[in-house]
Design an enzyme around this catalytic site. Sequence first.
Site, PDB file in Angstrom:
ATOM      1  N   ARG A   1       0.837  -1.194   0.000  1.00  0.00           N
ATOM      2  CA  ARG A   1       0.000   0.000   0.000  1.00  0.00           C
ATOM      3  C   ARG A   1       0.877   1.250   0.000  1.00  0.00           C
ATOM      4  NH1 ARG A   1      -4.428   2.023   4.550  1.00  0.00           N
ATOM      5  NH2 ARG A   1      -4.904   3.986   3.529  1.00  0.00           N
TER       6      ARG A   1
ATOM      7  N   GLY B   1       4.668  13.499  -5.407  1.00  0.00           N
ATOM      8  CA  GLY B   1       5.868  12.980  -6.050  1.00  0.00           C
ATOM      9  C   GLY B   1       6.316  11.645  -5.509  1.00  0.00           C
TER      10      GLY B   1
ATOM     11  N   ASP C   1       8.568  10.565  -3.774  1.00  0.00           N
ATOM     12  CA  ASP C   1       9.597  11.233  -2.989  1.00  0.00           C
ATOM     13  C   ASP C   1       9.395  11.085  -1.489  1.00  0.00           C
ATOM     14  OD1 ASP C   1       7.323  12.712  -2.668  1.00  0.00           O
ATOM     15  OD2 ASP C   1       8.162  14.609  -3.324  1.00  0.00           O
TER      16      ASP C   1
ATOM     17  N   SER D   1       6.921  11.805   0.286  1.00  0.00           N
ATOM     18  CA  SER D   1       6.239  12.966   0.855  1.00  0.00           C
ATOM     19  C   SER D   1       5.204  12.572   1.895  1.00  0.00           C
ATOM     20  CB  SER D   1       5.581  13.779  -0.261  1.00  0.00           C
ATOM     21  OG  SER D   1       4.718  12.970  -1.037  1.00  0.00           O
TER      22      SER D   1
ATOM     23  N   PRO E   1     -10.322   8.502  -4.695  1.00  0.00           N
ATOM     24  CA  PRO E   1     -11.566   7.952  -5.227  1.00  0.00           C
ATOM     25  C   PRO E   1     -11.945   6.662  -4.503  1.00  0.00           C
ATOM     26  CG  PRO E   1     -10.030   8.502  -6.975  1.00  0.00           C
ATOM     27  CD  PRO E   1      -9.255   8.546  -5.687  1.00  0.00           C
TER      28      PRO E   1
ATOM     29  N   HIS F   1      -4.414  -7.012  -4.302  1.00  0.00           N
ATOM     30  CA  HIS F   1      -5.448  -7.342  -3.328  1.00  0.00           C
ATOM     31  C   HIS F   1      -5.417  -8.822  -2.952  1.00  0.00           C
ATOM     32  CE1 HIS F   1      -8.060  -3.634  -4.580  1.00  0.00           C
ATOM     33  NE2 HIS F   1      -6.882  -3.302  -4.086  1.00  0.00           N
TER      34      HIS F   1
ATOM     35  N   SER G   1      -4.905 -18.467   1.676  1.00  0.00           N
ATOM     36  CA  SER G   1      -3.866 -17.727   0.960  1.00  0.00           C
ATOM     37  C   SER G   1      -4.034 -16.214   1.098  1.00  0.00           C
ATOM     38  CB  SER G   1      -3.875 -18.098  -0.533  1.00  0.00           C
ATOM     39  OG  SER G   1      -5.045 -17.626  -1.161  1.00  0.00           O
TER      40      SER G   1
END
Length: 332
Positions: A71, A82, A84, A86, A167, A197, A254
């Site tokens: 994630r 970015g 980066d 952040s 979203p 997932h 699993s």
Amino acid sequence: MTSTVTNAVLALALGLIFLSLAGQCYAGSSAALEVEFYKGKCGIFDVESIVAGLVKAKFFKGPTIAPKFMRRALLYTVESAGCDASLLLIGGSSERFAPPNLSVRGHEFIDEVKDAVESFCPGLVSCVDIIAIATRDAISLSGGGRYRVETGRRDGFNSLAENVDLPGPQIPVSESIAAFTRKGLNVTDMVYLLGGHTVGVAHCLFFQDRLYNFQNTGRPDPTMDLELVRSLRSRCPQESTGKNIVSLDQNFLSSFIVDNSFYKQILGKRAVLQIDQQLALDPSTRDIVTTMASGRASDFGNNFGEAMVKMGAIQVLAGTEGEIRKSCSFIN
């Protein structure tokens, strides 16, 4: 395993990928990433081995580390500010404290890894590269393919909560394809990445409408297996707050293994999230799902790894851009 699942509050949900695709990576960097970018740059010490040792120790304390890192990697790769790191920056108006990111946990472990790397290789390794390396190791430990991770990214300076736009999992397949396409990723890449997932969990609030009042019909989603509806209702009562969690891969043997079980489940109408179910039904993605479901488990692991590498190379900060943070939570 029940206690482990209960503590696994880091859902690897669809929106996490699309939050990434909203535009995290900076444009304009022409510097290429490299496999083993840090090799030979830290004397006798190997950067990737240092990270791997810490990830392995964490993994054997609890397998939920894989969905957490997957994630986080997706968020870092394409979120608004970015590629980066952040999201790690602390500040009242930073991405870390945007409502969609409040459920992201594990910042402390990233800081631990960074501190360890700094003690051997001060000022050398970026926080975002630590995420990339650790994610690969967590995926490998969870049964996925061990792909060759590319490194050489640098950390950025900007992090604004207002740039975070998450979203929901009801987004249509056509819109998700468009979002991936805008970042140079194709339909196959999308199906592979959503195959993440195969591990992780989702809070009931992300799919509770599918169980009781799908599209205001007062009935469950007709594309969901009725046995699954009954099972999920026991975990997500209609009068509840929606804070309970369930595994995204409903094959409980699993649910912490990176394999192709997820694709088999959604072909059997056993997807938890609406977008996942639509992957198995939409003409533009159905054949890819079927191919992955019928193939070897290792095939998905390898394909997923390749898609992660491709995504992680989109418009990164490298070369002379950005900085190498001394602490992942603060700008130098």
